[in-house]
Design a protein around this motif. Structure first.
Motif, PDB file in Angstrom:
ATOM      1  N   ARG A 209       0.834  -1.199   0.000  1.00  0.00           N
ATOM      2  CA  ARG A 209       0.000   0.000   0.000  1.00  0.00           C
ATOM      3  C   ARG A 209       0.867   1.247   0.000  1.00  0.00           C
ATOM      4  O   ARG A 209       2.032   1.210   0.393  1.00  0.00           O
ATOM      5  N   ALA A 210       0.243   2.324  -0.430  1.00  0.00           N
ATOM      6  CA  ALA A 210       0.889   3.637  -0.415  1.00  0.00           C
ATOM      7  C   ALA A 210      -0.119   4.658   0.094  1.00  0.00           C
ATOM      8  O   ALA A 210      -1.331   4.472  -0.048  1.00  0.00           O
ATOM      9  N   TRP A 211       0.407   5.705   0.695  1.00  0.00           N
ATOM     10  CA  TRP A 211      -0.431   6.772   1.234  1.00  0.00           C
ATOM     11  C   TRP A 211      -0.276   8.014   0.367  1.00  0.00           C
ATOM     12  O   TRP A 211       0.846   8.386  -0.009  1.00  0.00           O
ATOM     13  N   ALA A 212      -1.399   8.659   0.077  1.00  0.00           N
ATOM     14  CA  ALA A 212      -1.397   9.916  -0.681  1.00  0.00           C
ATOM     15  C   ALA A 212      -1.962  10.998   0.229  1.00  0.00           C
ATOM     16  O   ALA A 212      -3.164  11.027   0.501  1.00  0.00           O
ATOM     17  N   LEU A 213      -1.092  11.878   0.715  1.00  0.00           N
ATOM     18  CA  LEU A 213      -1.500  12.906   1.663  1.00  0.00           C
ATOM     19  C   LEU A 213      -1.715  14.237   0.954  1.00  0.00           C
ATOM     20  O   LEU A 213      -0.847  14.706   0.228  1.00  0.00           O
ATOM     21  N   ASP A 214      -2.876  14.829   1.194  1.00  0.00           N
ATOM     22  CA  ASP A 214      -3.161  16.176   0.722  1.00  0.00           C
ATOM     23  C   ASP A 214      -2.780  17.142   1.841  1.00  0.00           C
ATOM     24  O   ASP A 214      -3.360  17.127   2.907  1.00  0.00           O
ATOM     25  N   GLY A 215      -1.756  17.982   1.590  1.00  0.00           N
ATOM     26  CA  GLY A 215      -1.247  18.867   2.639  1.00  0.00           C
ATOM     27  C   GLY A 215      -0.273  18.160   3.548  1.00  0.00           C
ATOM     28  O   GLY A 215      -0.326  18.307   4.771  1.00  0.00           O
ATOM     29  N   ALA A 216       0.649  17.398   2.939  1.00  0.00           N
ATOM     30  CA  ALA A 216       1.564  16.579   3.739  1.00  0.00           C
ATOM     31  C   ALA A 216       2.493  17.410   4.605  1.00  0.00           C
ATOM     32  O   ALA A 216       2.867  16.978   5.703  1.00  0.00           O
ATOM     33  N   ARG A 217       2.887  18.606   4.129  1.00  0.00           N
ATOM     34  CA  ARG A 217       3.842  19.409   4.896  1.00  0.00           C
ATOM     35  C   ARG A 217       3.177  20.575   5.622  1.00  0.00           C
ATOM     36  O   ARG A 217       3.854  21.492   6.065  1.00  0.00           O
ATOM     37  N   CYS A 218       1.837  20.528   5.773  1.00  0.00           N
ATOM     38  CA  CYS A 218       1.164  21.557   6.576  1.00  0.00           C
ATOM     39  C   CYS A 218       0.244  20.873   7.580  1.00  0.00           C
ATOM     40  O   CYS A 218       0.710  20.419   8.616  1.00  0.00           O
ATOM     41  N   HIS A 219      -1.049  20.733   7.275  1.00  0.00           N
ATOM     42  CA  HIS A 219      -1.963  20.123   8.238  1.00  0.00           C
ATOM     43  C   HIS A 219      -1.649  18.643   8.483  1.00  0.00           C
ATOM     44  O   HIS A 219      -1.953  18.116   9.555  1.00  0.00           O
ATOM     45  N   GLY A 220      -1.035  17.984   7.497  1.00  0.00           N
ATOM     46  CA  GLY A 220      -0.782  16.560   7.640  1.00  0.00           C
ATOM     47  C   GLY A 220       0.617  16.211   8.097  1.00  0.00           C
ATOM     48  O   GLY A 220       1.011  15.042   8.031  1.00  0.00           O
ATOM     49  N   VAL A 221       1.385  17.196   8.598  1.00  0.00           N
ATOM     50  CA  VAL A 221       2.781  16.913   8.927  1.00  0.00           C
ATOM     51  C   VAL A 221       2.895  15.943  10.103  1.00  0.00           C
ATOM     52  O   VAL A 221       3.810  15.105  10.142  1.00  0.00           O
ATOM     53  N   GLY A 222       1.975  16.022  11.066  1.00  0.00           N
ATOM     54  CA  GLY A 222       2.014  15.075  12.187  1.00  0.00           C
ATOM     55  C   GLY A 222       1.762  13.661  11.724  1.00  0.00           C
ATOM     56  O   GLY A 222       2.464  12.714  12.127  1.00  0.00           O
ATOM     57  N   LEU A 223       0.767  13.476  10.865  1.00  0.00           N
ATOM     58  CA  LEU A 223       0.485  12.149  10.315  1.00  0.00           C
ATOM     59  C   LEU A 223       1.645  11.669   9.459  1.00  0.00           C
ATOM     60  O   LEU A 223       2.008  10.484   9.487  1.00  0.00           O
ATOM     61  N   LEU A 224       2.245  12.564   8.691  1.00  0.00           N
ATOM     62  CA  LEU A 224       3.399  12.205   7.864  1.00  0.00           C
ATOM     63  C   LEU A 224       4.518  11.630   8.722  1.00  0.00           C
ATOM     64  O   LEU A 224       5.123  10.607   8.364  1.00  0.00           O
ATOM     65  N   ARG A 225       4.801  12.249   9.856  1.00  0.00           N
ATOM     66  CA  ARG A 225       5.877  11.768  10.712  1.00  0.00           C
ATOM     67  C   ARG A 225       5.560  10.402  11.305  1.00  0.00           C
ATOM     68  O   ARG A 225       6.439   9.544  11.420  1.00  0.00           O
ATOM     69  N   VAL A 226       4.293  10.186  11.672  1.00  0.00           N
ATOM     70  CA  VAL A 226       3.898   8.879  12.207  1.00  0.00           C
ATOM     71  C   VAL A 226       4.046   7.797  11.142  1.00  0.00           C
ATOM     72  O   VAL A 226       4.563   6.699  11.406  1.00  0.00           O
ATOM     73  N   LEU A 227       3.599   8.088   9.926  1.00  0.00           N
ATOM     74  CA  LEU A 227       3.668   7.099   8.846  1.00  0.00           C
ATOM     75  C   LEU A 227       5.110   6.784   8.475  1.00  0.00           C
ATOM     76  O   LEU A 227       5.457   5.616   8.226  1.00  0.00           O
TER      77      LEU A 227
END
Length: 364
Positions: free
Chosen positions: A69-87
């Motif tokens: 699987r792969a994750w596609a984050l919308d706003g990876a380096r703003c609102h989604g930065v916390g989720l990005l770090r966890v992933l």
């Protein structure tokens, strides 16, 4: 020869999880490689919510082929930065979702769930997918650069206001400031409220109250300007230290200083983020865009990409045209061939983008 479809994400994974990130919540949708939606969920935008989302994704993708699987984050380096770090800490494959076209969004409606599905389908349809930029020293450089731009813009605005107050001052103060450069004027203004250089305005129809107020405000603006100068100096020192740590050979290139090097490092982020130097030039808006039609074969200016990086390349190109003899020779040769100055500068920016990418990939 492999086809374009074979290079796309759909040929490498069994599921894509699109995530629409917000300040309070994250909405995710699991899709198959052909874009079919299997499940959706909304979780809080917290560490616990990210853990719930990760566990949910594991359950939804179990039994789908090999489970890749792969994750596609919308706003990876703003609102989604916390989720990005966890992933990333969990070893997940995280991609940056392209921004959807405004027309498509209007036709299909808009909601958090729809945006999550659009994020997944966008990376599935893309010929090339991008990974989010890294944390660590790269993020530190980004912070230093955005703060530097703020300090510089604020200093410019403050100096403009400072000059306008002098322009309408009384004759005594204008005489004191006349003939001084900006720095000397600022230094002199800091003494206006301490008794040095003060005086009542001659010929002022509004009395000494206005003159005293003007001197007080000029002194306050002068203190702000000097403070900003100190901040900019300290900021440049920190940027140079980080650039020396990450890629000191970049500063050996002609025309590249600490600030332009920091911009290039921030955009490049980490090894392997760009498939080749053409992709880096495309991000910088320095790659020519085909604009062919029928028998007409031409290229137009690329107005997309990272405009901050494009401006840095422009600064480097102009510096080399003034100070770098091989660049001077190139400009002279291309001018005799009939190329315009704008065309020559665009070509130089493309060459500089290639040189920077190769230097970073090799030495950073």
């Amino acid at each position: 020869m492999p086809s374009i479809l074979a290079d796309r994400l759909a040929g490498r994974v069994d599921a894509v999880i699109g995530v629409d990130t917000h300040t309070d919540t994250h909405t995710a949708a699991v899709t198959t490689p052909v874009g079919t939606v299997l499940a959706e969920i909304t979780v809080p935008a917290t560490a616990d919510g990210a853990a719930v989302l990760l566990a949910w994704a594991g359950r939804q993708t179990t039994g789908l082929g090999t489970g890749r699987r792969a994750w596609a984050l919308d706003g990876a380096r703003c609102h989604g930065v916390g989720l990005l770090r966890v992933l990333r800490a969990a070893g997940e494959d995280v991609l940056e979702a392209p921004k959807p076209a405004a027309g498509r969004r209007r036709r299909g409606g808009k909601s958090d769930a729809l945006d999550a599905v659009h994020a997944a389908r966008a990376v599935l349809a893309a010929d090339h997918v991008a990974t989010p930029r890294a944390d660590g020293d790269r993020e530190a450089l980004r912070l230093l650069h955005v703060c530097r731009r703020h300090y510089s813009d604020t200093r410019t605005a403050t100096i403009n206001l400072f000059k306008s107050l002098i322009l309408t001052a009384d004759d005594d103060l204008r005489t004191q400031m006349r003939g001084l450069n900006t720095l000397r004027q600022v230094q002199h203004a800091t003494t206006l409220t301490t008794g040095t250089g003060t005086g009542t305005g001659s010929g002022s129809g509004t009395g000494s109250g206005l003159d005293r107020l003007r001197r007080t405000q000029l002194a306050a603006l002068a203190e702000q300007i000097l403070t900003l100068e100190k901040l900019l100096k300290a900021n440049l020192t920190e940027i140079r230290t980080l650039v020396d740590k990450l890629c000191p050979t970049l500063l050996d290139q002609p025309g590249i200083g600490p600030v332009t090097a920091a911009i290039a490092l921030t955009a490049w982020s980490h090894p392997g983020r760009f498939r080749n130097e053409a992709a880096f030039a495309s991000l910088a808006g320095a790659s020519p865009v085909p604009a062919n039609s029928g028998r007409t074969i031409r290229h137009r200016l690329n107005r997309g990409g990272d405009r901050t990086l494009n401006a840095a390349l422009h600064t480097i190109a102009k510096t080399r045209q003034r100070c770098h003899q091989p660049t001077k020779d190139y400009v002279e040769r291309r001018t005799t061939e009939g190329r315009t100055p704008a065309e020559i500068t665009r070509s130089l920016k493309r060459y500089i983008a290639r040189q920077i990418w190769r230097t970073l990939e090799t030495n950073a």
